[in-house]
Each structure stands twice: as C-alpha cells, then as structure tokens.
Scaffold this motif. Sequence first.
Motif: not given
Length: 157
Positions: A43-68
């Motif tokens: 999605t390009g509009l995640p703020e409009r979806l019925p979602m709620f974070p399960l973990r508050a401390n999620a860190i997404i790496p800025e580099t590397g393989s998405t699949a990995a």
Amino acid sequence: MSYSGHMQNSVSDTGIVGRLHHLLRDVRRQSGKSFSGIGIIVTGLPERLPMFPLRANAIIPETGSTAAFLATISDENNEFHDGFHVLSPDLEITSISMYFSPPIIRETEIEPERRVGGRYMAALFGSALPGVIATGIASHGSGVAVFESGREVSSET
C-alpha cells in the motif's frame, strides 16, 4: 531496502502481483525449518488501514535484501514474526508486525475442500480495502497466494 528478485515461472514479472508472488516465494525459500509463515500488505496509504503495531520497538534496516530480512523475521523465534508486514508499491518495507483487521466480505466464497486460516482470510478481505494494492501470504504447508480486489489472483503450493 528494496526487492530485486528474479522470475522463475509463468507469473508475469511486470506487475505488482508477479513481483509480490516472487518475493513471497523467495522469503519462503530462504526461511529455515522454523518459518512461521508471512503476511504482506502492499500500500501507499498505510495510515488509512485498520492496523495496529504488535511491537513498539520495530527497527527496519535501510539497506539489504527485503526477502532476506523478511525471511529472518519470519522465524517463529523472532519477536517480529507475528502479524502482517507492510510494503510500499516499490516493495520496500515500511512497517513490520502489524495486527491487521479488515472487515469481513460476506459474499466471499472459498472452495469447500480448500483449507484456509486466519492469515489467508485477512489477506483476502484486506486486498479489497481502498488504498491496498495487493496482499500476499506464504507458508510451508499452504504455499504462496497473492490477492487483489478481494480475490486470489496468484498461487502455488
């Protein structure tokens, strides 16, 4: 972080369905024996979806393989394995471990012999929401399925 997987079968690589299908296949292939399965929302509009974070401390790496990265966090021993992961239209990770609760589409029909679970149904229903481009799931037992506009459009076991 972006995805640049290679195409291996008849699913077209030109559209989001083909690209998501192959990403899910790659995640499944790269995952170990304790693969918990995975759910993806594009999605390009995640703020409009019925979602709620399960973990508050999620860190997404800025580099590397998405699949990995997705294969790593989809291990049942990883604290981020649960929930759906959100990708941009370019298949870049924007959020991980999100509780996703789309409304039920009562007119939906599932083949009686097909065994589906909660992740499958959430992806199916969620793909019909405004702002959702596609959803997809993968597991060891059920394979890969991609959804668009409230219907399954690509699958393999």
